[in-house]
Scaffold this motif. Structure first.
Motif, PDB file in Angstrom:
ATOM      1  N   ASP A   1      -4.533  -2.787 -18.703  1.00 21.48           N
ATOM      2  CA  ASP A   1      -5.587  -1.828 -18.365  1.00 21.48           C
ATOM      3  C   ASP A   1      -5.641  -0.747 -19.446  1.00 21.48           C
ATOM      4  O   ASP A   1      -4.709   0.023 -19.615  1.00 21.48           O
ATOM      5  N   THR A   2      -6.738  -0.706 -20.176  1.00 21.18           N
ATOM      6  CA  THR A   2      -6.892   0.279 -21.247  1.00 21.18           C
ATOM      7  C   THR A   2      -7.963   1.308 -20.921  1.00 21.18           C
ATOM      8  O   THR A   2      -8.398   2.042 -21.805  1.00 21.18           O
ATOM      9  N   SER A   3      -8.363   1.379 -19.666  1.00 25.09           N
ATOM     10  CA  SER A   3      -9.372   2.375 -19.304  1.00 25.09           C
ATOM     11  C   SER A   3      -8.773   3.768 -19.469  1.00 25.09           C
ATOM     12  O   SER A   3      -7.639   4.034 -19.104  1.00 25.09           O
ATOM     13  N   GLY A   4      -9.524   4.644 -20.052  1.00 25.82           N
ATOM     14  CA  GLY A   4      -9.066   6.010 -20.270  1.00 25.82           C
ATOM     15  C   GLY A   4      -8.242   6.182 -21.533  1.00 25.82           C
ATOM     16  O   GLY A   4      -7.767   7.277 -21.805  1.00 25.82           O
TER      17      GLY A   4
ATOM     18  N   GLN B   1      -5.126  -8.977 -22.941  1.00 28.57           N
ATOM     19  CA  GLN B   1      -6.391  -8.696 -22.271  1.00 28.57           C
ATOM     20  C   GLN B   1      -6.175  -8.225 -20.839  1.00 28.57           C
ATOM     21  O   GLN B   1      -7.035  -7.563 -20.271  1.00 28.57           O
TER      22      GLN B   1
ATOM     23  N   GLU C   1      -8.084   6.538 -25.401  1.00 31.62           N
ATOM     24  CA  GLU C   1      -8.957   6.859 -26.529  1.00 31.62           C
ATOM     25  C   GLU C   1      -8.660   5.933 -27.701  1.00 31.62           C
ATOM     26  O   GLU C   1      -7.507   5.609 -27.961  1.00 31.62           O
TER      27      GLU C   1
END
Length: 95
Positions: A45-48, A42, A50
């Motif tokens: 950082d998985t922002s960006g 968790q 797809e």
């Protein structure tokens, strides 16, 4: 997050698992290890990023439903460990 022994006992009960009292500390350590690993995931950082599948807004191409017999009897029977003619052969299980 850390689970105590009472919570581990409750989780085992909900999962319908019989856990002896001497096995509780080992199970507690394993579950806490799993929860620690989830917390590490968790933190990534998985922002960006797809999504790989699903949720992408696309739709699957539909096909027409058709009933067929598969027409691959020899290919299917080639996977059988034992066969009797055109059938799977299984050991007798009732005496």
């Amino acid at each position: 997050m850390s689970l105590d022994t009472a919570t581990v006992r409750r989780v085992a009960s909900l999962a319908r698992l019989k856990v002896e009292s001497d096995e509780l500390p080992r199970l507690q350590a394993e579950l806490n290890g799993i929860l620690d690993w989830i917390e590490q995931l968790q933190a990534v950082d998985t922002s960006g990023v797809e999504p790989m599948a699903g949720g992408g807004g696309g739709s699957l191409r539909m096909r027409e439903d058709q009933v067929t017999d598969g027409n691959n009897q020899s290919g299917i029977l080639a996977n059988a460990p034992d066969r009797a003619g055109a059938f799977f052969a299984v050991p007798k299980v009732v005496e």
